[in-house]
Design a protein around this motif. Structure first.
Motif, PDB file in Angstrom:
ATOM      1  N   UNK A 249       0.840  -1.192   0.000  1.00 51.61           N
ATOM      2  CA  UNK A 249       0.000   0.000   0.000  1.00 51.61           C
ATOM      3  C   UNK A 249       0.877   1.244   0.000  1.00 51.61           C
ATOM      4  N   UNK A 250       0.243   2.366  -0.156  1.00 48.66           N
ATOM      5  CA  UNK A 250       0.929   3.659  -0.079  1.00 48.66           C
ATOM      6  C   UNK A 250      -0.036   4.674   0.514  1.00 48.66           C
ATOM      7  N   UNK A 251       0.468   5.884   0.736  1.00 48.58           N
ATOM      8  CA  UNK A 251      -0.397   6.982   1.160  1.00 48.58           C
ATOM      9  C   UNK A 251      -0.642   7.093   2.640  1.00 48.58           C
ATOM     10  N   UNK A 252       0.049   6.282   3.457  1.00 45.97           N
ATOM     11  CA  UNK A 252      -0.234   6.330   4.895  1.00 45.97           C
ATOM     12  C   UNK A 252       0.127   7.682   5.504  1.00 45.97           C
ATOM     13  N   UNK A 253       1.227   8.295   5.058  1.00 46.48           N
ATOM     14  CA  UNK A 253       1.574   9.612   5.584  1.00 46.48           C
ATOM     15  C   UNK A 253       0.760  10.718   4.910  1.00 46.48           C
ATOM     16  N   UNK A 254       0.350  10.515   3.678  1.00 51.55           N
ATOM     17  CA  UNK A 254      -0.546  11.468   3.027  1.00 51.55           C
ATOM     18  C   UNK A 254      -1.826  11.609   3.849  1.00 51.55           C
ATOM     19  N   UNK A 255      -2.353  10.487   4.316  1.00 49.07           N
ATOM     20  CA  UNK A 255      -3.588  10.487   5.095  1.00 49.07           C
ATOM     21  C   UNK A 255      -3.421  11.224   6.413  1.00 49.07           C
ATOM     22  N   UNK A 256      -2.417  10.870   7.197  1.00 48.89           N
ATOM     23  CA  UNK A 256      -2.286  11.498   8.520  1.00 48.89           C
ATOM     24  C   UNK A 256      -1.937  12.975   8.389  1.00 48.89           C
ATOM     25  N   UNK A 257      -1.153  13.337   7.388  1.00 46.97           N
ATOM     26  CA  UNK A 257      -0.819  14.746   7.207  1.00 46.97           C
ATOM     27  C   UNK A 257      -2.036  15.561   6.791  1.00 46.97           C
ATOM     28  N   UNK A 258      -2.911  14.977   5.992  1.00 46.14           N
ATOM     29  CA  UNK A 258      -4.130  15.677   5.609  1.00 46.14           C
ATOM     30  C   UNK A 258      -4.974  15.987   6.838  1.00 46.14           C
ATOM     31  N   UNK A 259      -5.063  15.042   7.757  1.00 43.14           N
ATOM     32  CA  UNK A 259      -5.816  15.258   8.991  1.00 43.14           C
ATOM     33  C   UNK A 259      -5.148  16.317   9.860  1.00 43.14           C
ATOM     34  N   UNK A 260      -3.831  16.237   9.976  1.00 48.61           N
ATOM     35  CA  UNK A 260      -3.094  17.210  10.788  1.00 48.61           C
ATOM     36  C   UNK A 260      -3.222  18.620  10.226  1.00 48.61           C
ATOM     37  N   UNK A 261      -3.174  18.755   8.910  1.00 52.42           N
ATOM     38  CA  UNK A 261      -3.304  20.086   8.310  1.00 52.42           C
ATOM     39  C   UNK A 261      -4.676  20.684   8.581  1.00 52.42           C
ATOM     40  N   UNK A 262      -5.694  19.861   8.599  1.00 52.04           N
ATOM     41  CA  UNK A 262      -7.038  20.372   8.873  1.00 52.04           C
ATOM     42  C   UNK A 262      -7.148  20.940  10.287  1.00 52.04           C
ATOM     43  N   UNK A 263      -6.424  20.375  11.229  1.00 47.67           N
ATOM     44  CA  UNK A 263      -6.541  20.804  12.626  1.00 47.67           C
ATOM     45  C   UNK A 263      -5.476  21.806  13.054  1.00 47.67           C
ATOM     46  N   UNK A 264      -4.242  21.597  12.610  1.00 46.35           N
ATOM     47  CA  UNK A 264      -3.153  22.454  13.086  1.00 46.35           C
ATOM     48  C   UNK A 264      -2.267  23.040  11.997  1.00 46.35           C
ATOM     49  N   UNK A 265      -2.440  22.607  10.768  1.00 41.37           N
ATOM     50  CA  UNK A 265      -1.562  23.060   9.704  1.00 41.37           C
ATOM     51  C   UNK A 265      -0.275  22.251   9.649  1.00 41.37           C
ATOM     52  N   UNK A 266       0.422  22.396   8.529  1.00 47.11           N
ATOM     53  CA  UNK A 266       1.715  21.735   8.329  1.00 47.11           C
ATOM     54  C   UNK A 266       2.478  22.475   7.263  1.00 47.11           C
ATOM     55  N   UNK A 267       3.779  22.238   7.185  1.00 39.18           N
ATOM     56  CA  UNK A 267       4.603  22.956   6.217  1.00 39.18           C
ATOM     57  C   UNK A 267       5.854  22.169   5.890  1.00 39.18           C
ATOM     58  N   UNK A 268       6.603  22.675   4.925  1.00 38.20           N
ATOM     59  CA  UNK A 268       7.935  22.176   4.600  1.00 38.20           C
ATOM     60  C   UNK A 268       8.914  23.340   4.600  1.00 38.20           C
ATOM     61  N   UNK A 269      10.199  22.992   4.593  1.00 39.34           N
ATOM     62  CA  UNK A 269      11.230  24.027   4.545  1.00 39.34           C
ATOM     63  C   UNK A 269      12.001  23.939   3.231  1.00 39.34           C
TER      64      UNK A 269
END
Length: 285
Positions: A217-237
């Protein structure tokens, strides 16, 4: 307790893992606990080079922990296993094909603390593409103010941000920054090198959904990051300070594909863990 837990899932990539550990061992932030979950057919710990690099981590003030796990259920289960072992407030999920420049972990941690967001990533460039310049894929959406919650749904214009994380696009995009400047930018998701707020990651269920995914499978981090962005946001450098070894993936089936994607679970996971979005959801874990 270490300041950062570095969580490394690996399988049959001994040379690449050694490259990854070399970058970890040379970090300016040396108060690290490195946990390796190894599902290789031949245990990676048998390599004298890998043993030596883990000793360097310890000699510089860190801790190291190694687990050989012959039974294979897929990478989401590996990440779930590692999260259950974690104890630091910040956890760095580091794939076994990433080399980090010495400043990377320290800057990721500084950014995570300053922004109080769910995650901060540093996507690795594939330098075999150093001469493959793709201007159309190097569009960067900067965070000019604080990182905020946002909804990034598949199929929307924001979803196309993923194109920056291809080939050597992050390397080329960083060339336009003044020397010494590191900026935050918006993402659809990021792979390979991600520092998470552990409490926030656990608040969206972590990777405990792994049992619902097929072996490949794939996408496990895509899923959790999508949830995290909805609640607290996320970014890259950018620059990311990270580089890929560009070795073949070990998460694909014999046909070179996957049998399922974690994003299929997104609607129900949003309903369960992130029913509120925007400012109203930012306040707590």
């Amino acid at each position: 307790m270490a300041t950062v837990d570095v969580l490394i899932p690996t399988r049959n990539r001994h040379e690449s893992l050694a490259m990854t550990l070399a970058g970890v061992a040379a970090q300016t932030l040396s108060d690290l606990r490195v946990v390796v979950a190894d599902q290789s057919d031949r245990p990676a710990i048998e390599s004298p080079v890998i043993q030596s690099l883990l000793r360097v981590v310890a000699a510089r003030g860190g801790e190291r922990e190694y687990h050989h796990r012959p039974q294979v259920h897929g990478v989401a289960e590996q990440r779930d296993f590692l999260l259950h072992l974690a104890s630091a407030d910040a956890v760095l999920y580091l794939d076994d094909d990433v080399f980090m420049e010495p400043w990377v972990v320290e800057h990721l941690l500084t950014t995570l603390r300053a922004e109080s967001c769910g995650f901060v990533g540093a996507f690795p460039a594939g330098l075999s593409h150093r001469d493959d310049v793709r201007p159309a894929q190097q569009i960067v959406e900067w965070w000019d103010g604080p990182v905020r919650p946002e909804v990034v749904d598949p199929g929307t214009p924001a979803w196309e941000r993923w194109n920056l994380h291809r080939a050597a696009n992050v390397y080329h995009a960083a060339q336009g920054l003044p020397p010494g400047v590191i900026r935050r930018y918006k993402v659809a998701w990021v792979a390979a090198c991600i520092l998470y707020d552990r409490a926030k990651l656990q608040a969206v269920g972590g990777f405990d959904f792994w049992r619902r995914l097929p072996r490949y499978h794939s996408g496990e981090e895509v899923l959790v990051q999508n949830l995290l962005m909805r609640r607290w946001g996320g970014c890259c450098i950018l620059p990311s300070g990270t580089y890929s070894s560009e070795v073949p993936s070990t998460v694909l089936n014999a046909a070179g594909t996957v049998d399922g994607h974690a994003l299929d679970l997104l609607p129900e996971m949003v309903a369960r863990y992130a029913p509120l979005t925007g400012e109203g959801a930012r306040g707590g874990a």
